[in-house]
Design a protein around this motif. Structure first.
Motif, PDB file in Angstrom:
ATOM      1  N   UNK A 181       0.857  -1.192   0.000  1.00  0.00           N
ATOM      2  CA  UNK A 181       0.000   0.000   0.000  1.00  0.00           C
ATOM      3  C   UNK A 181       0.888   1.234   0.000  1.00  0.00           C
ATOM      4  N   UNK A 182       0.592   2.192  -0.869  1.00  0.00           N
ATOM      5  CA  UNK A 182       1.458   3.361  -0.997  1.00  0.00           C
ATOM      6  C   UNK A 182       0.648   4.571  -1.440  1.00  0.00           C
ATOM      7  N   UNK A 183       1.246   5.726  -1.286  1.00  0.00           N
ATOM      8  CA  UNK A 183       0.601   6.993  -1.627  1.00  0.00           C
ATOM      9  C   UNK A 183       1.441   7.724  -2.662  1.00  0.00           C
ATOM     10  N   UNK A 184       0.808   8.205  -3.721  1.00  0.00           N
ATOM     11  CA  UNK A 184       1.512   8.892  -4.796  1.00  0.00           C
ATOM     12  C   UNK A 184       1.825  10.322  -4.383  1.00  0.00           C
ATOM     13  N   UNK A 185       2.586  11.017  -5.237  1.00  0.00           N
ATOM     14  CA  UNK A 185       2.910  12.417  -4.978  1.00  0.00           C
ATOM     15  C   UNK A 185       1.670  13.297  -4.984  1.00  0.00           C
ATOM     16  N   UNK A 186       0.625  12.825  -5.645  1.00  0.00           N
ATOM     17  CA  UNK A 186      -0.640  13.562  -5.680  1.00  0.00           C
ATOM     18  C   UNK A 186      -1.540  13.180  -4.507  1.00  0.00           C
ATOM     19  N   UNK A 187      -0.939  12.525  -3.480  1.00  0.00           N
ATOM     20  CA  UNK A 187      -1.652  12.083  -2.264  1.00  0.00           C
ATOM     21  C   UNK A 187      -2.836  11.191  -2.607  1.00  0.00           C
ATOM     22  N   UNK A 188      -2.659  10.321  -3.597  1.00  0.00           N
ATOM     23  CA  UNK A 188      -3.665   9.329  -3.936  1.00  0.00           C
ATOM     24  C   UNK A 188      -3.143   7.965  -3.510  1.00  0.00           C
ATOM     25  N   UNK A 189      -3.942   7.226  -2.767  1.00  0.00           N
ATOM     26  CA  UNK A 189      -3.512   5.952  -2.187  1.00  0.00           C
ATOM     27  C   UNK A 189      -3.883   4.791  -3.098  1.00  0.00           C
ATOM     28  N   UNK A 190      -3.012   3.788  -3.138  1.00  0.00           N
ATOM     29  CA  UNK A 190      -3.229   2.598  -3.962  1.00  0.00           C
ATOM     30  C   UNK A 190      -2.787   1.363  -3.190  1.00  0.00           C
ATOM     31  N   UNK A 213      -7.183   1.701  -6.386  1.00  0.00           N
ATOM     32  CA  UNK A 213      -7.249   2.989  -5.678  1.00  0.00           C
ATOM     33  C   UNK A 213      -8.005   2.823  -4.369  1.00  0.00           C
ATOM     34  N   UNK A 214      -7.479   3.414  -3.313  1.00  0.00           N
ATOM     35  CA  UNK A 214      -8.065   3.280  -1.978  1.00  0.00           C
ATOM     36  C   UNK A 214      -8.714   4.596  -1.578  1.00  0.00           C
ATOM     37  N   UNK A 215      -9.972   4.536  -1.256  1.00  0.00           N
ATOM     38  CA  UNK A 215     -10.710   5.725  -0.857  1.00  0.00           C
ATOM     39  C   UNK A 215     -11.104   5.691   0.618  1.00  0.00           C
ATOM     40  N   UNK A 216     -10.943   4.537   1.254  1.00  0.00           N
ATOM     41  CA  UNK A 216     -11.261   4.412   2.665  1.00  0.00           C
ATOM     42  C   UNK A 216      -9.984   4.438   3.499  1.00  0.00           C
ATOM     43  N   UNK A 217     -10.131   4.461   4.811  1.00  0.00           N
ATOM     44  CA  UNK A 217      -8.975   4.500   5.703  1.00  0.00           C
ATOM     45  C   UNK A 217      -8.172   3.211   5.591  1.00  0.00           C
ATOM     46  N   UNK A 219      -6.936   0.987   7.442  1.00  0.00           N
ATOM     47  CA  UNK A 219      -6.895   0.205   8.677  1.00  0.00           C
ATOM     48  C   UNK A 219      -6.532  -1.234   8.356  1.00  0.00           C
ATOM     49  N   UNK A 220      -6.118  -1.978   9.390  1.00  0.00           N
ATOM     50  CA  UNK A 220      -5.745  -3.372   9.189  1.00  0.00           C
ATOM     51  C   UNK A 220      -6.921  -4.189   8.670  1.00  0.00           C
ATOM     52  N   UNK A 221      -8.100  -3.928   9.201  1.00  0.00           N
ATOM     53  CA  UNK A 221      -9.284  -4.671   8.770  1.00  0.00           C
ATOM     54  C   UNK A 221      -9.603  -4.403   7.301  1.00  0.00           C
ATOM     55  N   UNK A 222      -9.482  -3.144   6.879  1.00  0.00           N
ATOM     56  CA  UNK A 222      -9.766  -2.813   5.481  1.00  0.00           C
ATOM     57  C   UNK A 222      -8.745  -3.442   4.540  1.00  0.00           C
ATOM     58  N   UNK A 223      -7.474  -3.395   4.913  1.00  0.00           N
ATOM     59  CA  UNK A 223      -6.432  -3.976   4.056  1.00  0.00           C
ATOM     60  C   UNK A 223      -6.640  -5.480   3.919  1.00  0.00           C
ATOM     61  N   UNK A 224      -6.956  -6.153   5.022  1.00  0.00           N
ATOM     62  CA  UNK A 224      -7.224  -7.588   4.962  1.00  0.00           C
ATOM     63  C   UNK A 224      -8.424  -7.873   4.066  1.00  0.00           C
ATOM     64  N   UNK A 225      -9.455  -7.035   4.170  1.00  0.00           N
ATOM     65  CA  UNK A 225     -10.639  -7.218   3.330  1.00  0.00           C
ATOM     66  C   UNK A 225     -10.320  -6.996   1.858  1.00  0.00           C
ATOM     67  N   UNK A 226      -9.479  -6.018   1.545  1.00  0.00           N
ATOM     68  CA  UNK A 226      -9.117  -5.753   0.140  1.00  0.00           C
ATOM     69  C   UNK A 226      -8.333  -6.918  -0.463  1.00  0.00           C
ATOM     70  N   UNK A 227      -7.444  -7.518   0.317  1.00  0.00           N
ATOM     71  CA  UNK A 227      -6.696  -8.679  -0.182  1.00  0.00           C
ATOM     72  C   UNK A 227      -7.643  -9.847  -0.446  1.00  0.00           C
ATOM     73  N   UNK A 228      -8.623 -10.043   0.429  1.00  0.00           N
ATOM     74  CA  UNK A 228      -9.614 -11.094   0.218  1.00  0.00           C
ATOM     75  C   UNK A 228     -10.436 -10.827  -1.040  1.00  0.00           C
ATOM     76  N   UNK A 229     -10.745  -9.560  -1.307  1.00  0.00           N
ATOM     77  CA  UNK A 229     -11.489  -9.214  -2.517  1.00  0.00           C
ATOM     78  C   UNK A 229     -10.709  -9.586  -3.768  1.00  0.00           C
ATOM     79  N   UNK A 230      -9.391  -9.361  -3.752  1.00  0.00           N
ATOM     80  CA  UNK A 230      -8.561  -9.713  -4.903  1.00  0.00           C
ATOM     81  C   UNK A 230      -8.570 -11.220  -5.124  1.00  0.00           C
TER      82      UNK A 230
END
Length: 619
Positions: A181-190, A213-217, A219-230
């Motif tokens: 998970x990282x943030x671009x120079x334009x402060x956009x998270x991916x 692209x990540x629009x939510x916080x 958090x550990x729970x969200x990151x785990x959920x995003x990996x499950x979605x993939x």
């Protein structure tokens, strides 16, 4: 008088017919630039009004155009007067007919492939220069609209995704994922996720599954959920199909992997490149002497980067001293190895740099403090020596075309030895070695020592690498425990496979079950317990077979370090069939997630080029 007039009229009429006859037979292009005066028998240039005698030949007119108006004959699509045709003439002459539908489809698909591979924006097909180039290559090809290319791109995305799903399903071994998970120079998270496995030809294979692209916080729970979605998106199970997930040391990502480990049983492996960066940065910044010396070196490099006279004089001094004409390198705070490269280049150019700083024509008297003291130069020399093993380890572990996870445990032992091998004159450098060794021991526990209840991914991978199967980096007791764990893993895999086959056979057979009364269930069947002894004997024989295979493998000598372990397994998989299945799963785990950032950045750049024109969230 009338006869004379008649004669004169007849003469004029004959002259007009003669001129008309000549005009009709003219084929040379020069007549577009000359006018014939038949009365005076001269030709007049339409460009400069030059007059020349006409002798029924166009040679003089050609020479005039070449000398006075070069290129005139090449205008308006006319042929060049030279004998050699141009590339444009070749294409236009060869491809005048319109494209067939089959040819047009080939050209269009080629353009789509170019856009995908080179990460070009779809707006390129609307560019005037691009259209002219395509027309030059084939004037009969009509370039489709941008909307058409967008539709083709979406179809290609679906086809590619289906192909990736198919390749992942064909894998007989477990997968490994890397996430970042990282943030671009334009402060956009991916969030990026890649998949790694070894195919049937024993080749490392990897796919970039998503750059989300990540629009939510975060958090550990969200990151785990995003990996499950993939995982759901690509139709594989984290519990059944994934061995390990490689990630950085960010607190929220580490917490997310704990959730996935508890929920799905996947192994968590921290990126070796990022961990090495933390080790070296901590040891550098906690040493005031080294920190001040590196700061002075940065100021020195910055001076040459910003001063054009100093930079030009440095080039002259490099030639005088006979050193390589290299520019100085500025380090970057987020990459410790850039500090190593800065120090190494500065030491290479030490004497040209000192000579430039000593030149009063370039360096003002008040700025001669930029030169380093002698003790600082000595400190940089020793620092370069002590950092070199870490730099080589970082570069090697960041590779993606060869096995890296199995090299990590023996490499860590080598780094531990390198910090104790040499004692330097500078107390600061000796202090750095101690601090770096302590950091490695604290951050790499499961990679450098066997743990009873741990996954031990790196150590098992090293054991399955025929270059390191003797496990010399472990004690004899721990090496034996690794062999026992490998035997247990193989037996678990075989039992799971047998259970799956049994379930499939039961589903395929679908026998009609007779109605059984409650009394029959309580009394049991007549054949109950007859096969228990046979099953126990089969398990015992199977365990003995696995044990013999493991003992035979670990009893052989290690292969040379420059030999590919995947090539060795390709040639010896028949001798060790059970170990080969395990090796495919463990050797596919990448030691770092460093190489993932390149593909993520390219995808992010492409999405930003298309922002406002297409859906960036479809990456």
């Amino acid at each position: 008088m009338m006869a004379a007039a008649s004669s004169s009229g007849s003469t004029e009429h004959g002259t007009e017919e003669h001129i008309a006859k000549k005009t009709r037979t003219r084929t040379s292009k020069v007549w577009e630039f000359f006018t014939l005066n038949a009365t005076n028998n001269v030709v007049i240039c339409r460009l400069c009004k030059f007059q020349s005698a006409y002798h029924s030949s166009t040679s003089a007119m050609h020479e005039h155009l070449k000398r006075k108006h070069p290129g005139a004959l090449c205008q308006d699509g006319s042929k060049t007067p030279s004998k050699q045709s141009s590339m444009g003439d070749f294409f236009h002459k060869k491809n005048q007919a319109p494209c067939t539908p089959q040819e047009a489809s080939v050209f269009t698909n080629s353009i789509v492939s170019m856009i995908v591979k080179d990460m070009r924006p779809l707006a390129i097909v609307e560019g005037e220069g691009f259209r002219e180039m395509v027309n030059t290559f084939h004037s009969g090809y009509t370039l489709p609209s941008r909307r058409h290319f967008t539709d083709l791109m979406e179809k290609k995305y679906v086809a590619t995704m289906d192909k990736v799903k198919s390749e992942v399903k064909k894998s007989l071994s477990k997968l490994s994922l890397t996430t970042d998970a990282w943030t671009s120079l334009a402060t956009e998270a991916y969030l990026g996720v890649t998949c790694h496995f070894i195919n049937e030809n024993w080749e490392l294979t990897s796919f970039s599954l998503t750059t989300m692209p990540l629009e939510e916080r975060h958090t550990a729970e969200n990151i785990a959920s995003w990996v499950e979605m993939v995982a759901d998106k690509f139709d594989f199970s984290l519990r059944d199909n994934v061995l390990a997930i490689v990630h950085d040391n960010a607190a929220n990502v580490v917490a997310a992997l704990r959730i996935l480990e508890e929920k799905h049983g996947v192994a968590s492996h921290r990126c070796a490149g990022h961990t090495l960066q933390l080790v070296v940065n901590h040891a550098l910044k906690n040493n005031p002497m080294i920190d001040r010396t590196l700061g002075a070196a940065r100021c020195l490099v910055k001076h040459f980067k910003k001063s054009e006279p100093a930079s030009s004089k440095l080039k002259q001094k490099q030639k005088q001293w006979g050193t390589a004409e290299h520019t100085l390198l500025q380090d970057v705070s987020v990459r410790w190895n850039s500090s190593y490269y800065m120090v190494s280049r500065l030491l290479e150019q030490r004497w040209p740099v000192v000579a430039t700083l000593s030149d009063p024509d370039v360096t003002q008297r008040g700025k001669q403090y930029l030169d380093l003291r002698n003790d600082q130069w000595i400190l940089l020399e020793e620092l370069e020596q002590v950092l070199k093993p870490f730099e080589q380890a970082t570069v090697f572990l960041s590779g993606e075309s060869y096995v890296t996870i199995s090299v990590l445990p023996p490499l860590l032992k080598g780094l531990h030895k390198s910090t104790k091998k040499t004692t330097y004159e500078s107390a600061a450098v000796n202090s750095f070695q101690i601090a770096a060794d302590q950091e490695m021991q604290a951050r790499w526990v499961s990679e450098s020592a066997f743990t009873e209840n741990g996954k031990n991914v790196a150590i098992i991978a090293a054991a399955l690498d025929p270059r390191f199967r003797r496990l010399k980096f472990l004690s004899p007791e721990d090496a034996l425990k690794v062999q026992v764990q490998i035997q247990a893993l193989i037996i678990d895999i075989k039992r799971a496979k047998q259970q799956l086959q049994t379930i499939e056979q039961e589903h395929s057979a679908s026998p009609q079950r007779k109605n059984t009364s409650m009394l029959d269930i309580l009394l049991g069947s007549d054949s109950e317990g007859e096969g228990t002894e046979d099953i126990g004997q089969e398990d015992s024989a199977e365990g003995e077979s696995v044990r013999n295979e493991v003992l035979l493998y670990f009893g052989e000598s290690c292969i040379p370090r420059d030999t590919s372990p995947l090539q060795w397994w390709k040639e010896n998989a028949g001798r060790f069939p059970n170990l080969a299945v395990l090796a495919k799963s463990y050797l596919s785990v990448p030691a770092t997630s460093t190489t993932i950032r390149t593909s993520f950045f390219r995808c992010w750049k492409y999405c930003n080029q298309e922002k406002g024109k297409s859906d960036a969230g479809s990456c």
